[in-house]
Every structure is written in structure tokens, then in C-alpha cells.
Design a protein around this motif. Structure first.
Motif, PDB file in Angstrom:
ATOM      1  N   GLN A 120      -2.178 -11.680  -5.137  1.00  0.00           N
ATOM      2  CA  GLN A 120      -2.333 -10.520  -5.960  1.00  0.00           C
ATOM      3  C   GLN A 120      -1.368  -9.335  -5.340  1.00  0.00           C
ATOM      4  OE1 GLN A 120      -6.195  -9.587  -6.772  1.00  0.00           O
ATOM      5  NE2 GLN A 120      -6.540 -11.396  -8.024  1.00  0.00           N
ATOM      6  N   SER A 121      -1.026  -9.422  -3.846  1.00  0.00           N
ATOM      7  CA  SER A 121      -0.336  -8.234  -3.425  1.00  0.00           C
ATOM      8  C   SER A 121       0.994  -8.748  -2.671  1.00  0.00           C
ATOM      9  CB  SER A 121      -1.077  -7.537  -2.307  1.00  0.00           C
ATOM     10  OG  SER A 121      -1.312  -8.609  -1.386  1.00  0.00           O
TER      11      SER A 121
ATOM     12  N   TRP B 223       3.543 -18.539  -6.699  1.00  0.00           N
ATOM     13  CA  TRP B 223       3.682 -17.700  -5.625  1.00  0.00           C
ATOM     14  C   TRP B 223       4.406 -18.102  -4.500  1.00  0.00           C
ATOM     15  CZ3 TRP B 223       0.132 -18.310  -1.169  1.00  0.00           C
ATOM     16  CH2 TRP B 223       0.000 -17.087  -0.137  1.00  0.00           C
TER      17      TRP B 223
ATOM     18  N   THR C 297      -6.478 -14.977  -2.744  1.00  0.00           N
ATOM     19  CA  THR C 297      -6.240 -14.315  -3.784  1.00  0.00           C
ATOM     20  C   THR C 297      -5.892 -12.677  -3.634  1.00  0.00           C
ATOM     21  OG1 THR C 297      -8.912 -13.473  -3.970  1.00  0.00           O
ATOM     22  CG2 THR C 297      -8.386 -15.511  -5.327  1.00  0.00           C
ATOM     23  N   GLN C 298      -6.215 -12.401  -2.473  1.00  0.00           N
ATOM     24  CA  GLN C 298      -5.644 -11.062  -2.128  1.00  0.00           C
ATOM     25  C   GLN C 298      -4.363 -10.956  -1.880  1.00  0.00           C
ATOM     26  OE1 GLN C 298      -7.358  -9.425   1.389  1.00  0.00           O
ATOM     27  NE2 GLN C 298      -7.728  -7.418   0.447  1.00  0.00           N
TER      28      GLN C 298
ATOM     29  N   THR D  65       4.481 -10.346  -3.191  1.00  0.00           N
ATOM     30  CA  THR D  65       5.630 -10.756  -3.808  1.00  0.00           C
ATOM     31  C   THR D  65       6.941 -11.001  -3.252  1.00  0.00           C
ATOM     32  OG1 THR D  65       6.135  -8.380  -4.730  1.00  0.00           O
ATOM     33  CG2 THR D  65       4.282  -9.604  -5.834  1.00  0.00           C
TER      34      THR D  65
ATOM     35  N   TYR E 229      -7.525 -19.688 -10.262  1.00  0.00           N
ATOM     36  CA  TYR E 229      -6.052 -20.253  -9.695  1.00  0.00           C
ATOM     37  C   TYR E 229      -5.924 -21.418  -9.781  1.00  0.00           C
ATOM     38  CZ  TYR E 229      -5.075 -15.395  -8.468  1.00  0.00           C
ATOM     39  OH  TYR E 229      -4.999 -13.867  -8.376  1.00  0.00           O
TER      40      TYR E 229
END
Length: 124
Positions: free
Chosen positions: A113-114, A67, A109-110, A116, A59
Motif C-alpha cells: 500500500q505504500s 506490485w 500489505t503495508q 510504488t 490480495y
């Protein structure tokens, strides 16, 4: 790189972002401890653009900004009247998050990715 010019840039960025001297000092200390992210920050300072060479778990600072923007849109969707777009703040917090991410990449990162925004039905 002149340390004084970087510190001045950080001070100005913090002022535009609504952050105080304590944040600026802590940010500078974290930045000095990570040469790769420091070079990315200096590149941005000098060119007004991103080199995207500093990465954590693949990233870049741009990924973090996207994000963050997703979260910004979610706050707007919830009609938080105190939320205003502040590009300087987003930039500053993206670099700060990248620095924090270096210490604990899995946590970030978690989340990236989760978590939004609300761009899809039935999110809330």
C-alpha cells in the motif's frame, strides 16, 4: 496432483528464474505447508492462468505480481543495468511472497500500500 510433476515444474521454474536448488527446496517446503496456495500454484501449472482463489488479506498472486512490476519499473527508471525482465522469476517470487505473506500479512500489505514505482513526479 502428482507431487513429482509439481517438483519438476518448480525445478524448471527456478532454473528459468535463475534460482538454485536450495531456493527450489525451500519453496516446495513452504508450498506443501499451505494447501490453498499449493492448489493455486498447481492450477497455474496446469492451466497457465490464475484461479485467484488463494488470498491473504484480500490480495492474490496477481496483486503481488503487479506490485513487483511496479518495483521493476522503478529499477529501470534508476538505470540499474543488471535489471532484466524475467516473467518466470516474477511468477516464482510472487508465489513465494504470497507464502511469506501468509505468515506476516501486515508487513506485506503495508509495503504493497505504500511502496510504488516512479510513475509520478518527485518520487526520487
Amino acid at each position: 496432483m502428482k507431487e513429482q510433476s509439481v517438483m519438476e515444474f518448480i525445478g524448471n521454474l527456478c532454473a528459468y528464474a535463475g534460482e538454485g536448488e536450495n531456493f527450489a527446496r525451500e519453496f516446495w517446503e513452504k508450498l506443501q505447508a499451505d494447501e490453498e496456495i499449493l492448489q493455486e500454484f498447481v492450477y497455474y501449472m496446469e492451466h497457465g492462468n490464475f484461479a485467484c482463489k488463494a488470498k491473504v488479506e484480500g490480495y492474490t498472486v496477481i496483486d503481488i505480481m503487479i506490485w513487483q512490476m511496479d518495483h521493476f519499473k522503478a529499477r529501470l527508471d534508476r538505470d540499474n543495468s543488471g535489471t532484466r525482465q524475467n516473467g518466470d522469476r516474477m511468477l516464482l517470487l510472487a508465489f513465494n511472497t504470497l507464502l511469506d505473506m501468509r505468515k506476516n500479512p501486515h508487513e506485506y500489505t503495508q509495503k504493497m500500500q505504500s511502496e510504488t514505482g516512479t510513475d509520478y513526479p518527485d518520487k526520487y
